[in-house]
Design an enzyme around this catalytic site. Structure first.
Site, PDB file in Angstrom:
ATOM      1  N   LYS A  66       0.944  -1.145  -0.040  1.00 45.62           N
ATOM      2  CA  LYS A  66      -0.149   0.118  -0.090  1.00 45.62           C
ATOM      3  C   LYS A  66       0.891   1.338   0.071  1.00 45.62           C
ATOM      4  O   LYS A  66       0.286   2.238  -0.456  1.00 45.62           O
ATOM      5  CB  LYS A  66      -0.922   0.142   1.172  1.00 45.62           C
ATOM      6  CG  LYS A  66      -2.277  -1.001   1.028  1.00 45.62           C
ATOM      7  CD  LYS A  66      -3.133  -0.826   2.155  1.00 45.62           C
ATOM      8  CE  LYS A  66      -4.111  -2.104   2.107  1.00 45.62           C
ATOM      9  NZ  LYS A  66      -5.252  -1.976   2.978  1.00 45.62           N
ATOM     10  N   ASP A 102     -10.237   2.555   2.808  1.00 42.96           N
ATOM     11  CA  ASP A 102     -10.669   1.641   3.738  1.00 42.96           C
ATOM     12  C   ASP A 102     -11.474   2.369   4.817  1.00 42.96           C
ATOM     13  O   ASP A 102     -12.164   1.857   5.729  1.00 42.96           O
ATOM     14  CB  ASP A 102      -9.114   1.312   4.587  1.00 42.96           C
ATOM     15  CG  ASP A 102      -8.340   0.306   3.846  1.00 42.96           C
ATOM     16  OD1 ASP A 102      -9.123  -0.512   3.124  1.00 42.96           O
ATOM     17  OD2 ASP A 102      -7.126   0.366   3.805  1.00 42.96           O
TER      18      ASP A 102
END
Ligand code: ATR
Length: 280
Positions: A66, A102
């Protein structure tokens, strides 16, 4: 529509994303080509270049890529900038656009699936790594009253608090002081301790009456934190499976302009819970 999509991770074989995105595509009545591609971190820039040349339109990014994915972006959203992490890449004519879905995924799971009102909540965030940084801005946007970040390494907690730039609502404390921080209405485990086989030793006095507890991990790696939460009489104790499905729905909508129904795939994955791995 031409082009394809993928989840990139290392390892990636356990990823639930292909199953989730195919279920969404079926729900909204489109066909998609969605692949799982294992990419070692040092190979990410070259692989992204090759995938762009092959016509990829978007990619979900999972562990441990990420942060490296953010570096590869031409542009990033504010929430990805604060998180220093990208979980959704979209191919544009100017290069990759990076986003982080997220946090909004967590908030949707809590407020829509579990009907939790986040407004006015006093929230404890355990951890200050990529997962914690991904969810913190969305919690503030959802109206929580106070966010206390506690991390084993206090420098990372301070860095997250600085990035959030909301001193009236956000502060950091030391891990060793967990027993004297008072009570919280929402406790979020954003640490990777259980993934490394370690157990957190949390005081029960952190729990306010009727508190909610969320582990951002799911499956086996959420078991010990959720056991602590239930023993502390949590009103709601949930793992990160719902967040996983909701962050995927957010990415799906960015790419396809359609919002899928998430309940069917969530229930199906929950029913097969024992086979789940905790780090998509
Ligand atoms: P992720 O992307 O899952 O957030 P990460 O960026 O490596 O992974 O962050 C892991 C987080 O779990 C960090 O906050 C880490 O604390 P440190 O910054 O002090 O390393 C936390 N963590 C890992 N093991 C832990 C443990 N045994 N006790 C407490 N915190 C732990």
């Amino acid at each position: 529509m031409s082009g394809f999509f993928a989840v990139l991770g290392h390892p990636v074989a356990h990823s639930l994303s292909p199953r989730i995105h195919q279920a969404f595509a079926k729900d909204v009545g489109i066909g998609i080509d969605y692949r799982a591609i294992d990419v070692a971190p040092e190979q990410l820039p070259a692989t992204l270049g090759a995938l762009a040349a092959d016509g990829i339109r978007g990619a979900n990014i999972t562990l441990p890529l990420k942060e490296a994915a953010k570096v590869a972006c031409a542009t990033v959203s504010d929430r990805a900038r604060i998180a220093h992490a990208v979980n959704t890449l979209t191919a544009t004519e100017h290069g990759w656009h990076g986003d982080n879905t997220d946090g909004v995924g967590l908030v949707r799971d809590l407020t829509e699936r579990h009907r939790l009102d986040l407004r006015g909540r006093r929230c404890l965030l355990l951890g200050a790594g990529g997962a914690a940084r991904g969810v913190a801005p969305a919690l503030l946007d959802a109206g929580i009253d106070r966010l206390i970040v506690v991390n084993r390494d206090p420098k990372r907690a301070d860095a997250l608090v600085d990035a959030l730039a909301d001193p009236a609502r956000v502060g950091s404390r030391y891990w060793k002081d967990l027993g004297s921080l008072g009570e919280f209405d929402l406790v979020i485990n954003a640490t990777s301790a259980a993934r490394d086989g370690q157990k957190l030793d949390l005081p029960f006095r952190l729990a306010a009456p009727r508190f909610a507890a969320v582990d951002l991990n799911y499956g086996d790696t959420a078991i010990s934190f959720l056991a602590w939460a239930r023993t502390a009489n949590a009103d709601l104790a949930i793992d990160g499976l719902g967040m996983l499905v909701e962050q995927a729905a957010e990415a799906f909508e960015i790419w396809h302009g359609k919002r899928p129904d998430t309940d069917g795939v969530y229930q199906a994955l929950r029913a097969g819970d024992r086979s789940l791995h905790g780090d998509d």
